[in-house]
Write a protein that holds these residues in place. Structure first.
Motif, mmCIF file in Angstrom:
data_model
loop_
_atom_site.group_PDB
_atom_site.id
_atom_site.type_symbol
_atom_site.label_atom_id
_atom_site.label_comp_id
_atom_site.label_asym_id
_atom_site.label_seq_id
_atom_site.Cartn_x
_atom_site.Cartn_y
_atom_site.Cartn_z
ATOM 1 N N SER A 77 0.813 -1.219 0.000
ATOM 2 C CA SER A 77 0.000 0.000 0.000
ATOM 3 C C SER A 77 0.844 1.265 0.000
ATOM 4 O O SER A 77 0.369 2.332 -0.362
ATOM 5 C CB SER A 77 -0.918 0.016 1.230
ATOM 6 O OG SER A 77 -0.150 0.083 2.429
ATOM 7 N N GLY A 78 2.091 1.160 0.423
ATOM 8 C CA GLY A 78 2.918 2.357 0.594
ATOM 9 C C GLY A 78 2.655 3.073 1.891
ATOM 10 O O GLY A 78 3.223 4.130 2.144
ATOM 11 N N TYR A 79 1.774 2.516 2.733
ATOM 12 C CA TYR A 79 1.441 3.138 4.016
ATOM 13 C C TYR A 79 2.241 2.537 5.173
ATOM 14 O O TYR A 79 2.153 3.012 6.302
ATOM 15 C CB TYR A 79 -0.052 2.971 4.323
ATOM 16 C CG TYR A 79 -0.981 3.684 3.366
ATOM 17 C CD1 TYR A 79 -0.506 4.666 2.489
ATOM 18 C CD2 TYR A 79 -2.330 3.369 3.324
ATOM 19 C CE1 TYR A 79 -1.362 5.304 1.607
ATOM 20 C CE2 TYR A 79 -3.202 4.020 2.455
ATOM 21 C CZ TYR A 79 -2.711 4.977 1.594
ATOM 22 O OH TYR A 79 -3.552 5.621 0.729
ATOM 23 N N GLU A 80 3.001 1.475 4.905
ATOM 24 C CA GLU A 80 3.797 0.857 5.949
ATOM 25 C C GLU A 80 4.940 1.783 6.356
ATOM 26 O O GLU A 80 5.328 2.692 5.613
ATOM 27 C CB GLU A 80 4.383 -0.476 5.484
ATOM 28 C CG GLU A 80 3.385 -1.432 4.859
ATOM 29 C CD GLU A 80 3.465 -1.433 3.351
ATOM 30 O OE1 GLU A 80 3.364 -0.335 2.751
ATOM 31 O OE2 GLU A 80 3.631 -2.508 2.762
ATOM 32 N N THR A 81 5.484 1.553 7.548
ATOM 33 C CA THR A 81 6.593 2.350 8.054
ATOM 34 C C THR A 81 7.704 1.429 8.540
ATOM 35 O O THR A 81 7.508 0.222 8.713
ATOM 36 C CB THR A 81 6.148 3.239 9.225
ATOM 37 O OG1 THR A 81 5.670 2.407 10.285
ATOM 38 C CG2 THR A 81 5.050 4.202 8.804
ATOM 39 N N ALA A 82 8.866 2.033 8.794
ATOM 40 C CA ALA A 82 10.016 1.257 9.244
ATOM 41 C C ALA A 82 9.812 0.685 10.646
ATOM 42 O O ALA A 82 10.441 -0.310 11.008
ATOM 43 C CB ALA A 82 11.273 2.126 9.216
ATOM 44 N N LEU A 83 8.943 1.292 11.448
ATOM 45 C CA LEU A 83 8.793 0.897 12.844
ATOM 46 C C LEU A 83 7.504 0.125 13.122
ATOM 47 O O LEU A 83 7.321 -0.387 14.230
ATOM 48 C CB LEU A 83 8.846 2.135 13.749
ATOM 49 C CG LEU A 83 10.105 3.000 13.638
ATOM 50 C CD1 LEU A 83 10.026 4.186 14.584
ATOM 51 C CD2 LEU A 83 11.352 2.183 13.936
#
Length: 592
Positions: A77-83
């Motif tokens: 989705s492109g909404y994921e984050t590194a944390l």
């Protein structure tokens, strides 16, 4: 005299504390932090969003939501984050949406309201407050946090966390019912709110010691806001929220607060994206400039790819405008595979206003272009594609880059049959995958784009037996691409492009053979068989199935097994089905 002096000093300290602090020094109730684990592919997640919003409204200024896009429903989705994955790793998540209230036990959305009520009924041993400032010109975020200890704790230290969340992100969202209708736009897209973006204090916050009652702790954090996090631009700074919270450790949030945010007036680069030209071979950087000052801004200068760009546009106070930079072209040669992942940088050099004349800026931004692999191939080409279970959603197209990509394809194939219990299909590596074979021979050399499309827009999915879809491409010299996609339930995976540098002239033909597979030649012996059945096949065997006369599978063997023990079978006639790297075939045998 000594007692008087001490009393005076205490009064002076108390007065100074009251004058300087933004945090309350009185015992207060605990505030609520709801962390929801969610994703665009989760159809019940909007209901979780709505429930969290209702709790925040009920306890206005005492409850805040943080929506963490993580896991399989968020993939692609492109909404994921590194944390995000690290936060989720604390829990055994078995279904979405799920979440925690103040990082208590992981629970379903129906439990959040009662848990929030319990939290609000408890006194907090710590109060926290914050202010934040964003300088749009430098994109620097400064957060000042104050903690005040009002009661005793069993813990010897706390963890201070500063979370960045973002609102008004417009994009896709699965929705199995009329959940959260106020967030569904007329075109069917969804307004994502409270989306987790980053933790300024690291994965688990800064450790704070010295928790004696009456202690004031002050911290300042700075963060350079990127132009985008994942696929989400950070353009409108008023969409940002800074949520601070104090935890005993990685879990058990004691209390939290939302920072008061100030955005300084400026003429600044509010966004940097790019437009694809020629099917993603050439790119045009697009800069968005915002003016939040009280004067017109005009005469803009930029530097892009070592080129000076000037524009005489005028942007009025409170307005934004876009500027197109010179086209950036990927340079390619005839090596077998070239990988490109360019980063385009643009510098906002200066602008003019009435008061100061020419104002120097000198602030740069960069945007990463989607990675591209360029394959050098010689026709004719042969492709085998294993579509997902929803064949009617799938398309394959070939574009000649020289002719553009707006519905000007060389050829297109589409609308296969959905896979279901009564429509099981086979391909060599993939059980229950719908096969499609195509051969094509472009008439002229040049750059072509082979595009695999899911028209529904939710990405390619697993086939019936949890095996991945994929594509395999051969040219005149052998294998070029052999790729299985796995599970990709995200909109960014709805269109998959393969870039082909075709070096030979052909006849322009293409042939598609629906549901066809090459015949696999094999023999079995002994036939009839009492115990062990031997399969003699020139190809490596991927899977063997034995079916009874009713078509039911009675035995399965995976891997390169050429000897099958049939002792457990009853006497009768059976069908032996062999799946290899190059196809599938079947023949009968008799069990005595």
């Amino acid at each position: 005299m000594k007692k008087v002096l001490l009393s005076a000093m205490a009064m002076l300290f108390a007065g100074a504390l009251m004058a300087q602090t933004i945090v309350s020094t009185e015992v207060e109730k605990r505030n609520v932090i709801i962390e929801e684990y969610t994703g665009v592919g989760c159809g019940y997640c909007p209901d979780g969003h709505a429930r969290a919003n209702a709790i925040c409204a009920q306890y206005s200024n005492h409850a805040w939501a943080i929506n963490i896009h993580e896991g399989g429903y968020a993939e692609g989705s492109g909404y994921e984050t590194a944390l995000g994955d690290g936060l989720a790793s604390q829990y055994n998540i078995s279904g979405y949406p799920c979440g925690t209230v103040n990082r208590g036990a992981m629970s379903s959305r129906g439990d959040w309201a009662s848990q929030a009520a319990t939290v609000r009924g408890q006194d907090s041993p710590v109060n926290v407050a914050a202010t934040a400032t964003i300088d749009p010109l430098t994109r620097e975020l400064v957060v000042n946090v104050e903690m005040y200890v009002t009661g005793t704790q069993s813990a010897t230290s706390n963890r201070l966390n500063v979370a960045l969340v973002q609102n008004n992100i417009i994009g896709p969202q699965s929705n199995y019912g009329d959940y959260n209708p106020d967030y569904i736009l007329p075109d069917g897209s969804y307004r994502h709110m409270h989306m987790f973006r980053h933790l300024l204090t690291g994965q688990w916050g800064e450790e704070i010691t010295g928790l004696s009652v009456g202690t004031l702790i002050e911290r300042t954090y700075t963060y350079s806001l990127p132009m985008a996090i994942g696929a989400v631009p950070i353009a409108n700074f008023s969409d940002l929220e800074i949520i601070v919270f104090v935890a005993e450790n990685q879990k058990n949030i004691i209390t939290g607060a939302k920072a008061d945010l100030t955005i300084l007036p400026a003429v600044y680069m509010a966004g940097l994206t790019y437009e694809e030209n020629g099917c993603g071979i050439d790119y045009t950087p697009v800069v968005t400039i915002a003016n939040t000052t009280t004067e017109d801004a005009s005469s803009f200068t930029f530097t892009s790819d070592n080129n000076q760009v000037f524009s005489s546009k005028t942007i009025a106070p409170g307005q934004t405008d876009t500027f197109h930079m010179p086209t950036y072209s990927i340079q390619y040669d005839n090596t077998p595979v070239q990988h490109y992942a360019p980063s385009i940088e643009v510098t906002f050099d200066s602008y003019d206003n009435q008061t100061d004349g020419t104002v120097s800026v000198g602030v740069s931004g960069s945007v990463d272009v989607a990675p591209v692999n360029m394959y050098t191939v010689a026709g004719p080409l042969k492709m085998r594609v294993a579509i997902d279970g929803y064949g009617k959603e799938c398309q394959v197209k070939l574009f000649n880059q020289a002719n553009g990509c707006s519905n000007e394809w060389t050829w297109a194939e589409s609308s296969w049959t959905n896979i279901g219990p009564d429509n099981a299909q086979y391909i060599s590596q993939l059980y229950d995958a719908r096969p499609y074979w195509m051969s094509f021979n472009p008439a002229t050399p040049g750059i072509y784009v082979l595009r695999i499309i899911d028209t529904y827009g939710d990405g390619w999915r697993w086939t019936n037996n949890d095996n991945p879809s994929g594509v395999w491409l051969d040219d005149a010299n052998g294998s070029v691409i052999a790729e299985s996609w796995g599970y990709s339930n995200g909109p960014s995976f709805s269109t998959i492009d393969y870039y082909l540098n075709v070096t030979t002239s052909g006849d322009g033909s293409h042939v598609g053979i629906d549901n066809a597979e090459p015949v696999v030649e094999f023999t079995v012996y002994p036939n009839p068989v009492n115990e062990y059945l031997t399969i003699n096949c020139s190809d490596a065997i991927r899977q063997v199935e034995i079916l009874d006369v009713a078509g039911r599978t009675v035995m399965t063997a995976n891997g390169n097994q050429s000897v099958i023990n049939t002792e457990a079978l009853s006497a009768g006639v059976y069908m032996l089905r062999v799946v290899t790297e190059n196809g599938v075939s079947a023949q009968k045998f008799v069990k005595e």
